[in-house]
Design a protein around this motif. Structure first.
Motif, mmCIF file in Angstrom:
data_model
loop_
_atom_site.group_PDB
_atom_site.id
_atom_site.type_symbol
_atom_site.label_atom_id
_atom_site.label_comp_id
_atom_site.label_asym_id
_atom_site.label_seq_id
_atom_site.Cartn_x
_atom_site.Cartn_y
_atom_site.Cartn_z
ATOM 1 N N SER A 197 0.825 -1.216 0.000
ATOM 2 C CA SER A 197 0.000 0.000 0.000
ATOM 3 C C SER A 197 0.851 1.254 0.000
ATOM 4 C CB SER A 197 -0.943 -0.005 1.204
ATOM 5 O OG SER A 197 -2.086 -0.804 0.934
ATOM 6 N N LEU A 198 1.970 1.246 0.731
ATOM 7 C CA LEU A 198 2.864 2.404 0.710
ATOM 8 C C LEU A 198 3.387 2.649 -0.694
ATOM 9 C CD1 LEU A 198 4.931 1.862 4.000
ATOM 10 C CD2 LEU A 198 3.233 3.645 3.571
ATOM 11 N N THR A 199 3.708 1.589 -1.398
ATOM 12 C CA THR A 199 4.198 1.711 -2.769
ATOM 13 C C THR A 199 3.096 2.200 -3.701
ATOM 14 O OG1 THR A 199 5.816 -0.055 -2.440
ATOM 15 C CG2 THR A 199 5.222 0.468 -4.704
ATOM 16 N N ALA A 200 1.893 1.641 -3.533
ATOM 17 C CA ALA A 200 0.782 2.008 -4.412
ATOM 18 C C ALA A 200 0.346 3.455 -4.215
ATOM 19 C CB ALA A 200 -0.400 1.066 -4.155
ATOM 20 N N VAL A 201 0.281 3.894 -2.968
ATOM 21 C CA VAL A 201 -0.184 5.251 -2.671
ATOM 22 C C VAL A 201 0.939 6.263 -2.825
ATOM 23 C CG1 VAL A 201 -1.181 6.723 -0.869
ATOM 24 C CG2 VAL A 201 -1.986 4.373 -1.146
ATOM 25 N N GLY A 202 2.155 5.867 -2.478
ATOM 26 C CA GLY A 202 3.294 6.765 -2.594
ATOM 27 C C GLY A 202 3.558 7.606 -1.374
ATOM 28 N N ALA A 203 2.784 7.379 -0.325
ATOM 29 C CA ALA A 203 2.973 8.147 0.914
ATOM 30 C C ALA A 203 2.315 7.406 2.058
ATOM 31 C CB ALA A 203 2.386 9.548 0.777
ATOM 32 N N ALA A 204 2.805 7.671 3.264
ATOM 33 C CA ALA A 204 2.216 7.064 4.460
ATOM 34 C C ALA A 204 0.970 7.842 4.870
ATOM 35 C CB ALA A 204 3.226 7.063 5.601
ATOM 36 N N PRO A 205 0.021 7.182 5.530
ATOM 37 C CA PRO A 205 -1.174 7.893 5.993
ATOM 38 C C PRO A 205 -0.856 8.830 7.140
ATOM 39 C CG PRO A 205 -1.140 5.684 6.891
ATOM 40 C CD PRO A 205 0.018 5.760 5.939
ATOM 41 N N ALA A 206 -1.619 9.898 7.261
ATOM 42 C CA ALA A 206 -1.452 10.797 8.409
ATOM 43 C C ALA A 206 -1.938 10.117 9.680
ATOM 44 C CB ALA A 206 -2.219 12.095 8.178
ATOM 45 N N VAL A 248 -1.806 -9.868 17.571
ATOM 46 C CA VAL A 248 -1.059 -9.322 18.707
ATOM 47 C C VAL A 248 0.442 -9.336 18.451
ATOM 48 C CG1 VAL A 248 -0.526 -9.640 21.156
ATOM 49 C CG2 VAL A 248 -2.854 -9.981 20.339
ATOM 50 N N GLU A 249 0.957 -10.432 17.928
ATOM 51 C CA GLU A 249 2.400 -10.561 17.754
ATOM 52 C C GLU A 249 2.951 -9.643 16.670
ATOM 53 O OE1 GLU A 249 0.467 -13.956 15.370
ATOM 54 O OE2 GLU A 249 0.166 -12.936 17.304
ATOM 55 N N GLU A 250 2.069 -9.017 15.878
ATOM 56 C CA GLU A 250 2.502 -8.144 14.796
ATOM 57 C C GLU A 250 2.277 -6.667 15.111
ATOM 58 O OE1 GLU A 250 0.191 -9.554 11.551
ATOM 59 O OE2 GLU A 250 1.232 -11.467 11.397
ATOM 60 N N LEU A 251 1.675 -6.364 16.238
ATOM 61 C CA LEU A 251 1.303 -4.987 16.557
ATOM 62 C C LEU A 251 2.505 -4.047 16.578
ATOM 63 C CD1 LEU A 251 -1.319 -5.635 19.392
ATOM 64 C CD2 LEU A 251 -1.797 -4.596 17.169
ATOM 65 N N ALA A 252 3.514 -4.395 17.347
ATOM 66 C CA ALA A 252 4.653 -3.500 17.538
ATOM 67 C C ALA A 252 5.375 -3.222 16.218
ATOM 68 C CB ALA A 252 5.623 -4.093 18.560
ATOM 69 N N ALA A 253 5.706 -4.282 15.476
ATOM 70 C CA ALA A 253 6.440 -4.106 14.216
ATOM 71 C C ALA A 253 5.638 -3.287 13.214
ATOM 72 C CB ALA A 253 6.792 -5.467 13.628
ATOM 73 N N THR A 254 4.322 -3.475 13.188
ATOM 74 C CA THR A 254 3.474 -2.734 12.246
ATOM 75 C C THR A 254 3.448 -1.254 12.581
ATOM 76 O OG1 THR A 254 2.085 -4.697 11.928
ATOM 77 C CG2 THR A 254 1.163 -2.573 11.270
ATOM 78 N N ALA A 255 3.272 -0.933 13.854
ATOM 79 C CA ALA A 255 3.250 0.470 14.267
ATOM 80 C C ALA A 255 4.589 1.145 13.986
ATOM 81 C CB ALA A 255 2.904 0.571 15.746
ATOM 82 N N ILE A 256 5.670 0.442 14.268
ATOM 83 C CA ILE A 256 7.001 1.009 14.032
ATOM 84 C C ILE A 256 7.219 1.272 12.545
ATOM 85 C CG2 ILE A 256 9.472 0.474 14.096
ATOM 86 C CD1 ILE A 256 8.901 -0.943 16.800
ATOM 87 N N ARG A 257 6.796 0.344 11.691
ATOM 88 C CA ARG A 257 6.970 0.535 10.244
ATOM 89 C C ARG A 257 6.173 1.746 9.755
ATOM 90 N NH1 ARG A 257 8.741 2.056 6.530
ATOM 91 N NH2 ARG A 257 8.778 1.206 4.390
ATOM 92 N N LEU A 258 4.975 1.912 10.262
ATOM 93 C CA LEU A 258 4.171 3.077 9.883
ATOM 94 C C LEU A 258 4.850 4.382 10.294
ATOM 95 C CD1 LEU A 258 0.576 1.877 10.798
ATOM 96 C CD2 LEU A 258 1.319 2.613 8.521
ATOM 97 N N MET A 259 5.366 4.415 11.500
ATOM 98 C CA MET A 259 6.047 5.628 11.964
ATOM 99 C C MET A 259 7.286 5.912 11.126
ATOM 100 S SD MET A 259 5.671 5.643 16.131
ATOM 101 C CE MET A 259 5.868 3.877 16.461
ATOM 102 N N GLU A 260 8.044 4.887 10.808
ATOM 103 C CA GLU A 260 9.237 5.066 9.974
ATOM 104 C C GLU A 260 8.867 5.572 8.582
ATOM 105 O OE1 GLU A 260 12.096 1.607 11.967
ATOM 106 O OE2 GLU A 260 10.922 1.167 10.161
ATOM 107 N N ALA A 261 7.679 5.192 8.112
ATOM 108 C CA ALA A 261 7.230 5.633 6.779
ATOM 109 C C ALA A 261 6.685 7.051 6.793
ATOM 110 C CB ALA A 261 6.169 4.676 6.248
ATOM 111 N N GLY A 262 6.369 7.572 7.993
ATOM 112 C CA GLY A 262 5.905 8.952 8.074
ATOM 113 C C GLY A 262 4.596 9.185 8.794
ATOM 114 N N THR A 263 3.914 8.135 9.235
ATOM 115 C CA THR A 263 2.653 8.304 9.965
ATOM 116 C C THR A 263 2.949 8.886 11.341
ATOM 117 O OG1 THR A 263 1.692 6.415 8.814
ATOM 118 C CG2 THR A 263 0.597 7.143 10.826
ATOM 119 N N ARG A 264 2.167 9.885 11.733
ATOM 120 C CA ARG A 264 2.430 10.572 12.994
ATOM 121 C C ARG A 264 1.294 10.491 14.009
ATOM 122 N NH1 ARG A 264 6.515 9.523 11.692
ATOM 123 N NH2 ARG A 264 8.327 10.784 11.134
#
Length: 322
Positions: free
Chosen positions: A60-69, A77-93
């Motif tokens: 989705s980041l590739t398709a849209v070209g930007a992270a969501p606001a 549960v086991e994927e929560l932390a890594a997913t949130a971190i990846r979003l923040m690294e991509a620009g979600t605030r």
């Protein structure tokens, strides 16, 4: 739906994602739902009539070209932390992440440290804080001059958990993964513990560290408290809060009952819980508060959640073995 606001991304395509999608529809917000596999994405669409984009965050980041606001993280549960971190690294605030934000204290620490370093606002989704019954209880406590004592039970249905598809790591940390729904709410209502004496006993095949939990203490405001949980016996989640005038009971937690001073019976309290009946309880008000981006003491910042993990949840999980 509103066209003047950027879409909120929902990461995940399971039961919670379906519930959040319904809420965003009710709030009139555009969304992009991001699933991982083709099968889960198709099932989401079948249940909601809404599109779900498979391939995970990277696609989705590739398709849209930007992270969501703004994003809501509702993956396993086991994927929560890594997913949130990846979003923040991509620009979600701004992120609303399902509890407990990570399987372990270390997981939550990484999320909190990433949020701090990147200037992101991350809130942990404890939806029970937003129940109409909880709002009514808080109002009653304020009217009565504060909490004098509270108790809570977080017994889990052991046989169901043992046979579930949750990964062993999640089961081994079940107090964090699930029981903190009750624990967080109890201390949110009763106050922060200043003294906490936690004890554990027994073991289960799926949770070898303990099967029974008990404890007591005192809050910074002087209220006493106690708790129990026996995961190898019948039980039921519940929170009871006492003031000088009333005993206020959440059992089931979506409903409020009251015992008045001098009386011996519990009486149901009439509340406007229409949103809790139309949507998953607490979810509408929680999502609304998150999207308003204003102060709301029911929203739990990740830094505060980490502090509670270390000062409350972890001591209860480890306890003094009896």
């Amino acid at each position: 739906m509103s066209g003047n606001l950027t879409p909120v991304w929902i990461i995940g395509a399971g039961r919670m994602a379906v519930a959040y999608a319904k809420v965003l529809q009710g709030l009139g917000r555009d969304m992009r739902v991001v699933g991982r596999g083709e099968g889960s994405a198709a099932k989401f669409t079948e249940q909601t009539g809404l599109p779900c984009f498979p391939g995970g965050i990277e696609a989705s980041l590739t398709a849209v070209g930007a992270a969501p606001a703004e994003a809501i993280v509702a993956v396993n549960v086991e994927e929560l932390a890594a997913t949130a971190i990846r979003l923040m690294e991509a620009g979600t605030r701004r992120i609303l992440i399902e509890k407990p934000a990570g399987v372990t204290v270390d997981d939550v620490t990484k999320v909190a440290e990433t949020a701090k370093s990147l200037g992101a606002e991350v809130f942990v989704a404890y939806n029970r804080r937003f129940y109409a019954a909880v709002d009514a209880l808080r109002q009653a406590v304020a009217e009565d001059g504060g909490v004098t004592f509270f108790s809570f039970e977080f017994t889990e249905v052991s046989d169901v958990i043992a046979g579930s598809g949750f990964k062993p790591e999640v089961k081994a940390n079940w107090l964090y993964a699930n029981s903190t729904h009750v624990i967080d709410l109890a201390f949110f209502l009763g106050g922060e513990p200043e003294v906490l004496d936690a004890q554990i006993a027994g073991s289960l095949a799926w949770h070898p560290s303990a099967a029974r939990f008990a404890g007591s203490g005192r809050t910074a405001n002087g209220a006493l408290f106690s708790y129990l949980a026996d995961w190898d016996a019948p039980g039921r989640w519940g929170v009871e809060v006492m003031t000088r005038a009333r005993r206020l009971v959440l059992r089931p937690m979506e409903q409020l009952q009251v015992q008045k001073r001098g009386a011996f019976t519990l009486e149901p309290v009439a509340i406007d819980d229409s949103l809790d009946r139309e949507y998953k309880p607490g979810l509408y008000r929680q999502t609304e508060a998150f999207l308003k981006a204003g102060p709301d003491d029911r929203l739990l910042p990740i830094a505060e959640h980490l502090r509670r993990m270390r000062s409350i949840f972890e001591p209860m999980y480890l306890g003094k073995r009896q």
